[in-house]
Design an enzyme around this catalytic site. Structure first.
Site, PDB file in Angstrom:
ATOM      1  N   SER A   2       3.840  -2.345  10.027  1.00 31.66           N
ATOM      2  CA  SER A   2       4.669  -2.569  10.461  1.00 31.66           C
ATOM      3  C   SER A   2       5.236  -3.681   9.823  1.00 31.66           C
ATOM      4  CB  SER A   2       5.175  -2.353  11.920  1.00 31.66           C
ATOM      5  OG  SER A   2       5.067  -0.729  12.014  1.00 31.66           O
ATOM      6  N   ASN A  33       0.749  -1.180  -0.144  1.00 28.31           N
ATOM      7  CA  ASN A  33       0.100   0.256  -0.125  1.00 28.31           C
ATOM      8  C   ASN A  33       0.876   1.127  -0.245  1.00 28.31           C
ATOM      9  OD1 ASN A  33      -1.261   1.748   0.598  1.00 28.31           O
ATOM     10  ND2 ASN A  33      -2.684   0.906   2.785  1.00 28.31           N
ATOM     11  N   GLU A  36      -5.378  -5.090  10.639  1.00 24.75           N
ATOM     12  CA  GLU A  36      -4.480  -4.080  10.901  1.00 24.75           C
ATOM     13  C   GLU A  36      -4.506  -2.904  11.983  1.00 24.75           C
ATOM     14  OE1 GLU A  36      -2.097  -2.838   6.564  1.00 24.75           O
ATOM     15  OE2 GLU A  36      -4.020  -1.309   6.982  1.00 24.75           O
ATOM     16  N   HIS A  88      -9.811   1.019   4.734  1.00 23.91           N
ATOM     17  CA  HIS A  88      -8.051   1.324   5.240  1.00 23.91           C
ATOM     18  C   HIS A  88      -8.616   2.610   7.009  1.00 23.91           C
ATOM     19  CE1 HIS A  88      -4.145   2.219   6.320  1.00 23.91           C
ATOM     20  NE2 HIS A  88      -3.427   1.436   6.237  1.00 23.91           N
ATOM     21  N   LYS A 144       0.018   4.653  -0.360  1.00 21.10           N
ATOM     22  CA  LYS A 144      -0.719   5.174   0.324  1.00 21.10           C
ATOM     23  C   LYS A 144      -0.565   6.756  -0.806  1.00 21.10           C
ATOM     24  CE  LYS A 144       0.569   3.292   4.394  1.00 21.10           C
ATOM     25  NZ  LYS A 144       0.597   3.616   6.102  1.00 21.10           N
ATOM     26  N   GLU A 189      -6.482   4.971   7.764  1.00 21.83           N
ATOM     27  CA  GLU A 189      -6.567   6.452   7.448  1.00 21.83           C
ATOM     28  C   GLU A 189      -7.772   6.646   7.087  1.00 21.83           C
ATOM     29  OE1 GLU A 189      -2.938   5.504   5.025  1.00 21.83           O
ATOM     30  OE2 GLU A 189      -1.771   4.485   7.362  1.00 21.83           O
ATOM     31  N   GLY A 216       2.677   1.922  10.901  1.00 23.41           N
ATOM     32  CA  GLY A 216       3.250   2.910  10.757  1.00 23.41           C
ATOM     33  C   GLY A 216       4.002   3.789  12.158  1.00 23.41           C
TER      34      GLY A 216
HETATM   35  C1  PEP Z   1      -1.018   0.156   5.107  1.00 20.71           C
HETATM   36  O1  PEP Z   1      -0.881   1.352   4.951  1.00 20.71           O
HETATM   37  O2  PEP Z   1      -2.183  -0.717   5.458  1.00 20.71           O
HETATM   38  C2  PEP Z   1       0.696  -0.448   6.328  1.00 20.71           C
HETATM   39  C3  PEP Z   1       0.264  -1.652   7.904  1.00 20.71           C
HETATM   40  O3  PEP Z   1       1.166   0.684   6.896  1.00 20.71           O
HETATM   41  P1  PEP Z   1       2.540   0.121   7.842  1.00 20.71           P
HETATM   42  O4  PEP Z   1       3.420  -1.114   7.181  1.00 20.71           O
HETATM   43  O5  PEP Z   1       3.698   1.206   7.154  1.00 20.71           O
HETATM   44  O6  PEP Z   1       2.702  -0.289   8.777  1.00 20.71           O
END
Ligand code: PEP
Length: 248
Positions: free
Chosen positions: A212, A9, A166, A94, A11, A96, A172
């Site tokens: 992460s 992803n 998630e 997601h 973003k 976000e 992040g």
């Molecule tokens: C994501 O954006 O779905 C995500 C898991 O980000 P990160 O791997 O940076 O934590």
């Protein structure tokens, strides 16, 4: 047998030129057979990436879409528009989007249904905040997110959906859920699917962990029961890092 599925992803990162540079390098690397791989790119890059990835076997994903067919929704993109480009998957719900753009369980459900109807495979995201986890309510919360996302979705359609667990506190932040925590929650999601649709669907559904994920922790997470894949943010931006994860 579920096929491992690793999705990156991006973003709101990369220009089209940077995306094409990534795709060229990434597609030229040795990739293990039997791992499904997708790149979720910003809207503006999708058409160019589709061409660039042709013949590579790497799938293309959008990061969002609208749930209406068409209409006066300035700035939005429909499922048909994505399908026209040849987009395979769309990330839906997601955290976000839930946090900054008012996405709710109801809009997630509407988007899931619209995507399926248009031939786009949803990667439906669920996950709890730190407060919810610390209050001991993570299982109940995530299970109810799954139920809401799948409201009025048939068993046949549900089997096509990827669920990404998630935890918000791990996205992040560099703070990864332990394989035990992630596996437990992915197992709970599978149990919820079983209650809703029976064993056939629950055993077929691909469940990813996201939060992460990086080259150093991908292997352990991917070898944990109930984790079939990863949704990768930060570590998907560099081709070598992302490929290390794909090779878990
Ligand atoms: C994501 O954006 O779905 C995500 C898991 O980000 P990160 O791997 O940076 O934590």
């Amino acid at each position: 047998m579920r096929t491992p599925f690793i999705a990156g992803n991006w973003k709101m990162y990369k220009t089209t030129a940077q995306a094409l540079e990534f795709a060229g390098r990434f597609a030229a690397m040795d990739r293990p057979a039997g791992v499904n791989v997708a790149l979720a790119a910003p809207f503006t890059q999708l058409a160019a990436l589709k061409k660039k990835l042709e013949g590579s076997g790497i799938k293309l994903a959008a990061q969002n879409m609208h749930y209406e067919e068409e209409g006066a929704f300035t700035g939005e993109i429909s499922a048909a528009m994505l399908r026209e480009i040849g987009v395979d998957y769309c990330i839906i719900g997601h955290s976000e989007r839930r946090q900054y753009f008012g996405e709710t369980d109801d809009t997630v459900n509407q988007k899931v249904k619209k995507a399926l109807g248009a031939g786009i495979l949803p990667i439906c995201c669920v996950g709890e905040s730190l407060e919810i986890r610390e209050a001991g309510e993570a299982a109940e919360y995530v299970s109810s997110q799954v139920r809401a996302a799948l409201k009025d979705v048939s068993a046949g359609e549900a089997a096509q959906i990827t669920i990404a667990y998630e935890p918000i506190w791990a996205i992040g932040t560099g703070r990864t859920a332990t394989p035990g925590q992630a596996g437990e929650m992915c197992g709970l999601i599978r149990e919820t699917l079983k209650e809703l649709y029976g064993t056939d669907v629950s055993e077929k559904t691909v469940i990813q962990y996201g939060g992460s994920v990086k080259p150093s922790n991908a292997s352990e997470l991917m070898h944990t029961e109930h984790i079939d894949g990863a949704l990768v943010g930060g570590a998907s931006l560099v081709p070598e890092d992302f490929m290390d994860i794909v090779r878990f």
